[in-house]
Scaffold this active site. Structure first.
Site, PDB file in Angstrom:
ATOM      1  CG  ASP A  91      -2.254   0.052   0.991  1.00  0.00           C
ATOM      2  OD1 ASP A  91      -2.168   1.550   0.532  1.00  0.00           O
ATOM      3  OD2 ASP A  91      -2.826   0.245   1.302  1.00  0.00           O
ATOM      4  CG  HIS A 133      -0.663   1.589  -4.076  1.00  0.00           C
ATOM      5  ND1 HIS A 133      -2.633   1.083  -3.468  1.00  0.00           N
ATOM      6  CD2 HIS A 133      -0.204   0.164  -4.776  1.00  0.00           C
ATOM      7  CE1 HIS A 133      -3.052  -0.123  -3.483  1.00  0.00           C
ATOM      8  NE2 HIS A 133      -1.932  -0.440  -4.644  1.00  0.00           N
TER       9      HIS A 133
END
Ligand code: NAG
Ligand code: NAG
Ligand code: NAG
Ligand code: NAG
Length: 402
Positions: free
Chosen positions: A215, A238
């Site tokens: 993430d 991300h």
């Protein structure tokens, strides 16, 4: 004069010799055998260090130390002027995620002042929880590996965190923290394993760190100010984003805890960062909902993008699954954001996307020397703007839409 210098030297030597006291966790019963639960021993070492009237060092030798349950190091009643936790070994959580998954944090510091955590590896062994989550079963959200709350003057140096269940490192309501030479990794397919998550903190510096998770590398929630992020390598993962909503309290789930009165984010610098194969580069994201939150003063400088899907992105119409916010506009005001020397490659054609709020447009956006090429070299990259005002100067590739 000579005598005075001499006395000063004596005083310095003797104070440095006598002002530090070391507590070895093994003396409190910890065992680096990977199987013996050392939670109690760590707590006893902490309690002794905390009670000491001197500067204290908690020494964790090489070996694998099992912390089988969540552990809290509380600082309210500490007497010591500082505590350094020097870790040479690895701290591990049990393989079965349930042992810590409902405790919020696996290792928590609460109301501590002048604490340094240096070296060592934290392995939360999050794999079994990730499998549960990706199988679609209902499973707990998981524990943050290292959570530091309401604390001041924190240094985290040379620490490695791997395989967290949820966030790796969380700073909430902290003042003056320095994270340097930190290395964080979790499988690219691990859900919600953000690298460093910051909430309501002031004066956090993150230097020379490497983050590759499933993430965000660094996520910045509401209420943060005066952050300095320098030489951070992010990816695969991300990318650095701003999430102006506190995902710990449910806004990623839906209707819980969406505060109208979110505190703003101010004075953020991200310099000399590299993003590699991430979904986002420098991102500011706000939910399409009413809010009094704001972002004022962000500088993104000397950033290298390598095949990043959204290198520069402001996204104010965020409303996944059109749930709880259809047809709403974001109330968050974004102002004075500078992108200076952002270069490299975009994995998509739209390399610059400034999608601001119809109700509260972005102002004072400055693009300076932006040079981003679409990886498919035969087509130019483009930029797209909505409700964004500002200026572009120097190199403007793609051509600015401001
Ligand atoms: C701590 O204890 C371990 C095991 O007993 C020992 O090997 C190590 O040398 C000790 N270190 C210090 C700094 O006391
Ligand atoms: C630390 O001090 C507290 C309160 O004075 C006491 O209850 C505790 O036993 C002490 N711990 C150690 C390890 O000395
Ligand atoms: C912005 O934050 C930096 C630290 O990141 C600090 O040195 C600087 O003084 C802050 N600027 C203002 C105007 O507060
Ligand atoms: C760029 O990233 C995309 C996915 O975002 C991937 O399919 C592609 O192979 C990557 N290209 C290079 C040159 O790394």
């Amino acid at each position: 004069m000579k005598n005075i210098v001499f006395l000063v030297i004596i005083a310095l030597v003797s104070s440095s010799a006598s002002s530090k006291v070391t507590y070895n966790v093994t003396s409190f019963g910890a065992k680096g055998d990977g199987n013996t639960d050392s939670t109690k021993a760590f707590l006893s070492a902490w309690s002794a260090a905390c009670n000491s009237t001197k500067s204290a060092v908690i020494y964790v030798p090489t070996g694998t130390f099992l912390l089988a349950t969540a552990i809290t190091f509380a600082g309210e009643r500490c007497q010591s002027s500082s505590i350094t936790i020097r870790i040479y070994g690895t701290l591990v959580a049990p393989f079965n995620y349930a042992a810590i998954a409902n405790s919020g944090d696996w290792i928590r510091f609460h109301r501590v002042n002048h604490v340094t955590i240096s070296g060592g590896t934290l392995d939360a062994r999050g794999g079994s929880l990730w499998s549960c989550k990706t199988s679609g079963k209902s499973c707990p959200s998981g524990a943050t590996t290292l959570g530091i709350y309401n604390s001041k003057n924190i240094v985290i140096s040379g620490l490695k965190s791997i395989n967290s269940q949820m966030f790796h490192i969380l700073l909430d309501a902290c003042t003056n923290a320095r994270l340097q030479g930190v290395s964080i990794s979790a499988s690219g397919a691990s859900p919600n394993t953000d690298g460093i998550h910051l909430i309501s903190s002031n004066g956090v510096t993150i230097l020379n760190s490497k983050i590759a998770t499933g993430d965000d590398c660094i996520s910045i929630g509401p209420g943060n100010s005066n952050l300095w992020i320098q030489t951070v390598a992010c990816g695969p993962g991300h990318g650095i984003r701003y999430a102006l909503c506190n995902i710990l309290f449910g806004c990623s789930i839906g209707s819980l805890g969406w505060e109208l009165d979110e505190p703003g984010v101010q004075n953020i610098t991200v310099t000399m960062a590299t993003f590699r194969g991430t979904q986002n580069g420098v991102r500011i994201k706000t939910w399409a909902r009413a809010s009094h939150g704001f972002v004022t003063g962000a500088l993104f400088q000397h950033v290298t993008m390598v095949n990043v899907s959204n290198p520069i992105i402001i996204e104010q119409r965020y409303c996944p699954d059109k749930n709880n916010c259809p047809n709403q506009v974001s109330g968050v005001k974004i102002k004075d954001v500078v992108y200076d020397d952002i270069h490299g490659t975009s994995a998509t054609k739209v390399a610059v996307k400034l999608d601001c709020s119809q109700g509260n447009p972005c102002s004072g956006i400055r693009l300076k020397d932006v040079n981003l090429n679409y990886v498919r070299g035969n087509q130019p990259a483009v930029s797209s703007c909505a409700y964004a005002a500002g200026t572009a100067s120097g190199i403007s590739n793609p051509t600015s839409c401001l």
